[in-house]
Structures are given as structure tokens and as C-alpha cells.
Design an enzyme around this catalytic site. Structure first.
Site, PDB file in Angstrom:
ATOM      1  N   LEU A   1       0.832  -1.215   0.000  1.00  0.00           N
ATOM      2  CA  LEU A   1       0.000   0.000   0.000  1.00  0.00           C
ATOM      3  C   LEU A   1       0.864   1.261   0.000  1.00  0.00           C
ATOM      4  O   LEU A   1       0.562   2.236  -0.696  1.00  0.00           O
ATOM      5  CB  LEU A   1      -0.916   0.002   1.229  1.00  0.00           C
ATOM      6  CG  LEU A   1      -2.058  -1.021   1.210  1.00  0.00           C
ATOM      7  CD1 LEU A   1      -2.643  -1.204   2.610  1.00  0.00           C
ATOM      8  CD2 LEU A   1      -3.148  -0.624   0.221  1.00  0.00           C
ATOM      9  N   MET A   2       1.959   1.234   0.765  1.00  0.00           N
ATOM     10  CA  MET A   2       2.825   2.418   0.872  1.00  0.00           C
ATOM     11  C   MET A   2       3.636   2.644  -0.399  1.00  0.00           C
ATOM     12  O   MET A   2       3.901   3.780  -0.775  1.00  0.00           O
ATOM     13  CB  MET A   2       3.769   2.266   2.071  1.00  0.00           C
ATOM     14  CG  MET A   2       3.063   2.331   3.418  1.00  0.00           C
ATOM     15  SD  MET A   2       4.130   1.818   4.785  1.00  0.00           S
ATOM     16  CE  MET A   2       5.247   3.219   4.918  1.00  0.00           C
TER      17      MET A   2
ATOM     18  N   LYS B   1       6.160  21.307  -0.189  1.00  0.00           N
ATOM     19  CA  LYS B   1       7.431  20.630   0.081  1.00  0.00           C
ATOM     20  C   LYS B   1       8.400  20.862  -1.088  1.00  0.00           C
ATOM     21  O   LYS B   1       7.955  21.103  -2.206  1.00  0.00           O
ATOM     22  CB  LYS B   1       7.202  19.116   0.203  1.00  0.00           C
ATOM     23  CG  LYS B   1       6.451  18.673   1.445  1.00  0.00           C
ATOM     24  CD  LYS B   1       6.222  17.169   1.413  1.00  0.00           C
ATOM     25  CE  LYS B   1       5.414  16.705   2.601  1.00  0.00           C
ATOM     26  NZ  LYS B   1       6.160  16.735   3.869  1.00  0.00           N
TER      27      LYS B   1
ATOM     28  N   ARG C   1       3.932   9.512  -1.349  1.00  0.00           N
ATOM     29  CA  ARG C   1       2.855   8.548  -1.601  1.00  0.00           C
ATOM     30  C   ARG C   1       2.691   7.620  -0.395  1.00  0.00           C
ATOM     31  O   ARG C   1       1.664   6.985  -0.225  1.00  0.00           O
ATOM     32  CB  ARG C   1       3.164   7.722  -2.853  1.00  0.00           C
ATOM     33  CG  ARG C   1       4.384   6.815  -2.736  1.00  0.00           C
ATOM     34  CD  ARG C   1       4.715   6.132  -4.057  1.00  0.00           C
ATOM     35  NE  ARG C   1       5.839   5.207  -3.962  1.00  0.00           N
ATOM     36  CZ  ARG C   1       7.120   5.552  -4.014  1.00  0.00           C
ATOM     37  NH1 ARG C   1       7.457   6.829  -4.157  1.00  0.00           N
ATOM     38  NH2 ARG C   1       8.077   4.651  -3.929  1.00  0.00           N
TER      39      ARG C   1
ATOM     40  N   ARG D   1      -1.518  15.843  11.747  1.00  0.00           N
ATOM     41  CA  ARG D   1      -2.076  16.015  13.099  1.00  0.00           C
ATOM     42  C   ARG D   1      -3.502  16.556  13.054  1.00  0.00           C
ATOM     43  O   ARG D   1      -4.270  16.355  13.990  1.00  0.00           O
ATOM     44  CB  ARG D   1      -1.150  16.908  13.933  1.00  0.00           C
ATOM     45  CG  ARG D   1      -0.944  18.296  13.396  1.00  0.00           C
ATOM     46  CD  ARG D   1       0.313  18.950  13.933  1.00  0.00           C
ATOM     47  NE  ARG D   1       1.515  18.411  13.324  1.00  0.00           N
ATOM     48  CZ  ARG D   1       2.749  18.831  13.598  1.00  0.00           C
ATOM     49  NH1 ARG D   1       2.950  19.789  14.489  1.00  0.00           N
ATOM     50  NH2 ARG D   1       3.796  18.294  12.996  1.00  0.00           N
TER      51      ARG D   1
END
Length: 486
Positions: A168-169, A259, A268, A333
């Protein structure tokens, strides 16, 4: 192919000290393996290999791997079980050699710990090559002999769980969007009758008044999803569950606080928290762990559009607190604030969240361990003991009031999403921010930014996204389920 382990010699004569499986094979070939090994020069060092061909008709190729010392046990300095780590690393190297020879099946010596051997084999062979035309040959590892088949199978399930998180990562962000992530997990859990999966749309998120989460999602054309999983493995469906919460930013551009372009493609994997906690639940279901687990994953992208959060904007979280968004790249967060508020609905035994939250965590610990911030020594002990067994380590970080003041001293709102001394203690101020949305007495925040990817630090993982600390979360849940039984 066959992978066999050999220990470092304790005596000066340098004679190979085989595992019991290696000994049995050597007898089968009338001592030829031992003879060949002694002809090959000095004894095998830890993680080094020798390969022999034509010893036995069933195994045209035999790889012998160095396991280091026999039964080294727990290394207090390293905070892990060294014997298990040595087995994982050695078996992974051996299996990859068989793969390089394009042999489709490999039998693996359990090396005295079949679970660790299975983890090494299954983790070591995994590679994301879904989108390439030229793929490495698929190798199926299996246990040599049948003595430890139950432990071997458990190791396979643990490793497949981590490999799911890695998949998934690693997958591109246009392949794993919020909805596709949720659907992939739902499909993995479809066969379990004691699991319910709710894929909550944006309209539901709005009714829940998750203003912080929605403020991040609104910058992207991809609609947000709130994934909610209920695994009911406990003796009673109303037993207090363990609640896992995972940050699910399927691509993080940084938003308006963009970024740098160098390395941005790795973002991703900014849903690593969601990937590891969801994979841990898939694994818990496969192991049929006797406890209830709830998984919560707020999923969205963080993009810089005309609708995106602007620095200085104030948004309202689910618990009514206002948040000044001073940096739109401190978005994880914001998602977690709302998900943590929602987690309190379930009368949880413990709430554990995981997130690739701060670059500061990577600066502090690198890829050696996951940083853990917790208000509960009981919870810390369980996580720490689990990590010694898995070799996927955790390290306790501070949740001092010192850091809380740096996020609550805020000009426009109740709390700011970054500390007022910008770069100082960034992982700690992020944890202090999350603490403002937690009232549960057993809560832990795992900052997994440093362990997100692997270059060559973990020898049994190839280069790429690491899927850490999935096995530690599973082992932690298993320990908790034993606790409820006792």
C-alpha cells in the site's frame, strides 16, 4: 532449492556447527555437505552464504547461511532478540540467492525458530513490481520438514501483514487514492465473518463535524474517506476494544506550504500509519486473535489548490477546539485530531495511533526505531516487550508539559498546529498537539516517519517502503489478547 543454517564455531577447530535440520541433511548426503564446507575456507560469518550444486536430486541447489552464535538470546544493548533477528536476516539472504537462480520453490530450515525463519523468507522475497513488465521470478518459500509447521504458518501470516502495508505504501498515489485504499482493505477482510468495514463518505465526515480533517481534504479533487473497521474476535462483542488510528494522507504535497520537489514522490507513503494499522487488523483477523479491535483511518490528499488551507487559517476540530493552521504541511495532526476525538466513542481499553508525522522524528532516531509518546506506562511496557520479539523496535519519547505550552500559546486559536519555536523538538510538539485531543488514560502515539522506508538498514527488507512497525502492532495486540484471557 534448500536453505540451511550453520552457527559460528565455538571451538577453534572451525568445524561447521549445523542446525539439527542441517545435520539431518548432511547425514542424508553422507557427510558431503560438511566436507565441502570445510574445503571452502574459513567458517561462515553471520549473514554470509555458500552455495552448493548437485548434492541431492531433490535439491539441485543448497544455500548454507551463517546464523552467528547459537542461542544468543535477548541483547539488552540492542533491545531485541538477537537470535530471531539473525535467523530473519540469514534466511532472507538465502532465499534471495535461490531467487537469483530462478528456482521457483525454496524449502527453509526452521533454524530452531520457524516463525522467525518464515518472517525472514516472506519479508526477504517481497518486492513491489506490479507495474513493471520485467518481474523477478516468484519464489514460494516453505518449511523444510514438518516439526514446526504451526510456528512457520504464524510467521508467514505476520510477514504477509507487513508486506500488505509495504504494498500500500509503495504503490503510486494515483493507484492508491483514499477510496482505492479503503476498497483494498475491505477486499482483504471480506472473507472474515467477524469483521465489519464501513467506508464513510464526505457527507458522513461533515455530519461528524470533523472540521480539521475536512480542511486538509478540501485542497484536493479526491474526496476524503473515513475508513472504520470493526474486528470482533473477543469472547463478547461488547468487550472494550483496542482502537488503532492511522494517518491516511495518500499523497502529501505539503499544501500551500509546498514541500521541496526533491524526494516528494516518497510522500505517496504518507499514509503509512493507516497502512500499518489496517494491515495489523487484517493480520489479527487471519490469526483469529481473541480480542476486539477497531481501526480508524482518515484518508485524503494534501494538495495546494484554490480551495486549500492557507497559513493562518483557523479550523474547528470535532471536540470544539479551534486550531490555527500555521503550516499546511503539518496536516497529519489535523486528520488525527478528529479521528482521536471519534476514537473516544468506543470505551477503548487503549487507543494507539500511528503516523508518518514529522521529519523531526527521522532526525531524532533515524530508521532504528519507532518513536512512542504515551501517557501510560502499562501501554509502553506492552509495546516495548512486543518490539523486542519482532525486532521492529520502539523507543519512548517525552510528552512534557514543556512542549504543550509551545502549541497552546497561540495568537488566534486554542492551539497551533506547529510549535512556536519552529524547529525545536518538532516530533515532541506534534505529540503535544495530539494530546490536546485525548482524554483516554491509555493512549500511545507512534511517530513512524523515520521507519517509513528502508535503504539497507534492515537486511531482511529490500530497498523501498518498509511497512514498519506492522508486526510489532500485531504482537502487541496478541499480548493484549493474552492479558484478557488471564
Amino acid at each position: 532449492g534448500l536453505v540451511l543454517g550453520v552457527y559460528s564455531s565455538e571451538k577453534d577447530d572451525g568445524a561447521a556447527q549445523f542446525t539439527s535440520t542441517g545435520d539431518a541433511f548432511d547425514r542424508l548426503v553422507s557427510g558431503k555437505l560438511r566436507a565441502l564446507l570445510s574445503l571452502c575456507g574459513p567458517p561462515l560469518k553471520k549473514g554470509k552464504t555458500r552455495i552448493f550444486h548437485g548434492l541431492h536430486q531433490d535439491f539441485p541447489s543448497v544455500v548454507v547461511v551463517g546464523l552467528g552464535k547459537k542461542n544468543p538470546g535477548i541483547n539488552e544493548q540492542e533491545n531485541w532478540n538477537e537470535g530471531k533477528e539473525n535467523i530473519r536476516s540469514a534466511v532472507a539472504v538465502g532465499c534471495r540467492q535461490i531467487q537469483d537462480l530462478e528456482i521457483p520453490c525454496v524449502e527453509v530450515d526452521p533454524c530452531g525458530d520457524a516463525q522467525a525463519a518464515a518472517e525472514g523468507a516472506v519479508l526477504g522475497l517481497h518486492e513491489y513490481n506490479e507495474l513493471k513488465q520485467k518481474k523477478k521470478p516468484v519464489v514460494t518459500p516453505q518449511l523444510h520438514g514438518s516439526a514446526e509447521s504451526e510456528a512457520w504458518q504464524k510467521g508467514v501470516i505476520y510477514a504477509e501483514g507487513q508486506n500488505l502495508a509495504r504494498y500500500l505504501m509503495e504503490a503510486p498515489a494515483n493507484y492508491i487514492t483514499p477510496i482505492k485504499f479503503a476498497e483494498h482493505i475491505e477486499q482483504k477482510l471480506r472473507s472474515f465473518s467477524n469483521v465489519k468495514v464501513h467506508i464513510r463518505p464526505e457527507s458522513w465526515i461533515t455530519t461528524q463535524e470533523m472540521g480539521a480533517f475536512l480542511s486538509v481534504a478540501k485542497g484536493s479533487a479526491e474526496p476524503p474517506i473515513f475508513l472504520e473497521i470493526h474486528y470482533l474476535g473477543g469472547a463478547h462483542t461488547n468487550d472494550s476494544p483496542l482502537v488503532f488510528v492511522g494517518k491516511g494522507v495518500t499523497f502529501d504535497s505539503g499544501g500551500i506550504s509546498l514541500k521541496p520537489s526533491s524526494g516528494m514522490d516518497a510522500m505517496r507513503a504518507d499514509m503509512g500509519g493507516a497502512a500499518t494499522v489496517c494491515s495489523a487488523i487484517v493480520t489479527a483477523a487471519a490469526l483469529n486473535l481473541p480480542l476486539n479491535i477497531i481501526g480508524l483511518a482518515p484518508l485524503c490528499e494534501n494538495m495546494p489548490s484554490g480551495k486549500a488551507n492557507k497559513p493562518g487559517d483557523v479550523v474547528r476540530a470535532k471536540n470544539g477546539k479551534t486550531i490555527q493552521v500555521d503550516n499546511t504541511d503539518a496536516e497529519g495532526r489535523l486528520l488525527l485530531a478528529d479521528a482521536l476525538c471519534y476514537a473516544h466513542n468506543f470505551n477503548a481499553r487503549a487507543i494507539v495511533n500511528a503516523a508518518t508525522l514529522t521529519g523531526a522524528m527521522d532526525v531524532a532516531l533515524g530508521s532504528a526505531a519507532t518513536g512512542v509518546f504515551t501517557n501510560s506506562s502499562w501501554l509502553w511496557t506492552h509495546l516495548y516487550e512486543a518490539s523486542i520479539l519482532t525486532g521492529d523496535r520502539v523507543w519512548r519519547m517525552p510528552l512534557f508539559e514543556h512542549y504543550t505550552k509551545q502549541v497552546t500559546d497561540c495568537p488566534l486559536a486554542d492551539v497551533s498546529n506547529i510549535g512556536k519555536y519552529s524547529r525545536a523538538g518538532g516530533a515532541c510538539t506534534a505529540a503535544a498537539f495530539l494530546k490536546e485531543f485525548v482524554t483516554a488514560s491509555h493512549w500511545a502515539h507512534l511517530d513512524i516517519a523515520g521507519v517509513m522506508s528502508n535503504k539497507d538498514e534492515v537486511p531482511y527488507l529490500r530497498k523501498g517502503m518498509a511497512g514498519r512497525p506492522t508486526r510489532t502492532l500485531v504482537e502487541f495486540a496478541a499480548r493484549l489478547s493474552q492479558d484478557s484471557h488471564n
